[in-house]
Enzyme design. Structure first.
Site, PDB file in Angstrom:
ATOM      1  N   ASP A   1       0.787 -10.149  10.185  1.00 55.94           N
ATOM      2  CA  ASP A   1       1.557 -10.114  11.428  1.00 55.94           C
ATOM      3  C   ASP A   1       1.247 -11.321  12.304  1.00 55.94           C
ATOM      4  OD1 ASP A   1       2.929  -7.830  10.821  1.00 55.94           O
ATOM      5  OD2 ASP A   1       1.673  -6.506  12.036  1.00 55.94           O
TER       6      ASP A   1
ATOM      7  N   THR B   1      -0.763   7.624  -1.171  1.00 50.78           N
ATOM      8  CA  THR B   1      -2.086   7.539  -1.815  1.00 50.78           C
ATOM      9  C   THR B   1      -2.976   6.480  -1.155  1.00 50.78           C
ATOM     10  OG1 THR B   1      -1.357   5.817  -3.336  1.00 50.78           O
ATOM     11  CG2 THR B   1      -1.009   8.097  -4.040  1.00 50.78           C
TER      12      THR B   1
ATOM     13  N   ARG C   1       0.841  -1.189   0.000  1.00 49.25           N
ATOM     14  CA  ARG C   1       0.000   0.000   0.000  1.00 49.25           C
ATOM     15  C   ARG C   1       0.883   1.248   0.000  1.00 49.25           C
ATOM     16  NH1 ARG C   1      -5.133   1.341   3.801  1.00 49.25           N
ATOM     17  NH2 ARG C   1      -5.209  -0.909   3.971  1.00 49.25           N
TER      18      ARG C   1
ATOM     19  N   ASP D   1      -4.118  -7.797  12.320  1.00 49.16           N
ATOM     20  CA  ASP D   1      -3.343  -7.850  11.074  1.00 49.16           C
ATOM     21  C   ASP D   1      -3.012  -9.312  10.763  1.00 49.16           C
ATOM     22  OD1 ASP D   1      -1.186  -5.779   9.413  1.00 49.16           O
ATOM     23  OD2 ASP D   1      -0.901  -7.947   9.337  1.00 49.16           O
TER      24      ASP D   1
HETATM   25  N1  URA Z   1      -5.611  -6.524   6.570  1.00 50.72           N
HETATM   26  C1  URA Z   1      -5.528  -7.182   7.748  1.00 50.72           C
HETATM   27  O1  URA Z   1      -4.605  -7.952   7.960  1.00 50.72           O
HETATM   28  N2  URA Z   1      -6.471  -6.971   8.670  1.00 50.72           N
HETATM   29  C2  URA Z   1      -7.503  -6.134   8.488  1.00 50.72           C
HETATM   30  O2  URA Z   1      -8.345  -5.993   9.387  1.00 50.72           O
HETATM   31  C3  URA Z   1      -7.581  -5.455   7.251  1.00 50.72           C
HETATM   32  C4  URA Z   1      -6.631  -5.663   6.308  1.00 50.72           C
END
Ligand code: URA
Length: 209
Positions: free
Chosen positions: A203, A108, A104, A200
């Protein structure tokens, strides 16, 4: 909702609850994500065409059914999508695996491609994009854009949790792409995370922070 299949099987829902739980560590998280992906593969492949084959059992001849001709491809979006690959390959070992890497852009907030390696015969395969979280839908839309540019004409998306915003974004740009998910959550927060979601996914899979 059109084109969206929520896999409400008790095993999937039970395992998803464990995946969401903040107390679940990386090892168990990885195992559960793989297991849920495998269980969901059962639904995603439900409509594969069958053909009759003649085989011989130890007792005698038998007309049986096997999947006919359709070639499959799974395409994880890096990196969190990698956590789902083995679950699918356990059920569909002949599937080829393509990879799409997106990050990402911090300015932007739009996804940018940094890697794309796909099977050469992408146009002849039924493709299943893998990404545990369908959040804004930006990555999913871009992954489908890329696959279609390379000639794909049959694409599904498999995720664990979808946000309504992501479903809408993907439907708007690619209404032909069916979405398979274990849950549709409430919304996105200001940081683009799904609420309540699971945090996440990358992670938690890889133990990074
Ligand atoms: N990506 C993730 O890992 N978790 C989210 O909640 C949104 C995007």
């Amino acid at each position: 909702m059109r084109n969206v299949y929520v896999i409400d099987h008790p095993l999937v829902q039970h395992k998803l609850a464990l995946i969401r739980d903040e107390r679940t560590g990386a090892k168990e998280f990885r195992e559960l994500v793989e297991e849920v992906a495998m269980l969901m593969a059962y639904e995603v492949t439900r409509y594969l065409p069958l053909e009759e084959v003649e085989i011989k059992t130890p007792i005698g001849p038998c007309k049986a059914k096997m999947i006919s001709g359709k070639k499959l491809g799974v395409v994880p979006i890096l990196r969190a999508g990698l956590g789902m690959v083995n679950g699918l390959l356990k059920l569909i070992p002949a599937a080829k695996v393509g990879h799409i890497g997106l990050y990402r852009d911090p300015e932007t907030l739009q996804p940018v491609e940094y890697y794309c390696k796909l099977p050469a015969d992408v146009g002849e395969r039924e493709l299943i994009i893998l990404d545990p979280m369908l959040a804004t839908g930006g990555s999913a839309v871009m992954a489908v854009d890329l696959l279609k540019e390379k000639g794909a004409n049959s694409i599904k998306l498999m995720c664990l949790i979808a946000a309504p915003e992501g479903i809408e974004a993907l439907h708007k740009k690619h209404p032909d792409v069916d979405i398979y998910t274990a849950a549709i959550d409430e919304r996105l927060n200001d940081h683009g995370y799904i609420v309540p979601g699971l945090g996440d996914a990358g992670d938690r899979l890889f133990g990074t922070k």
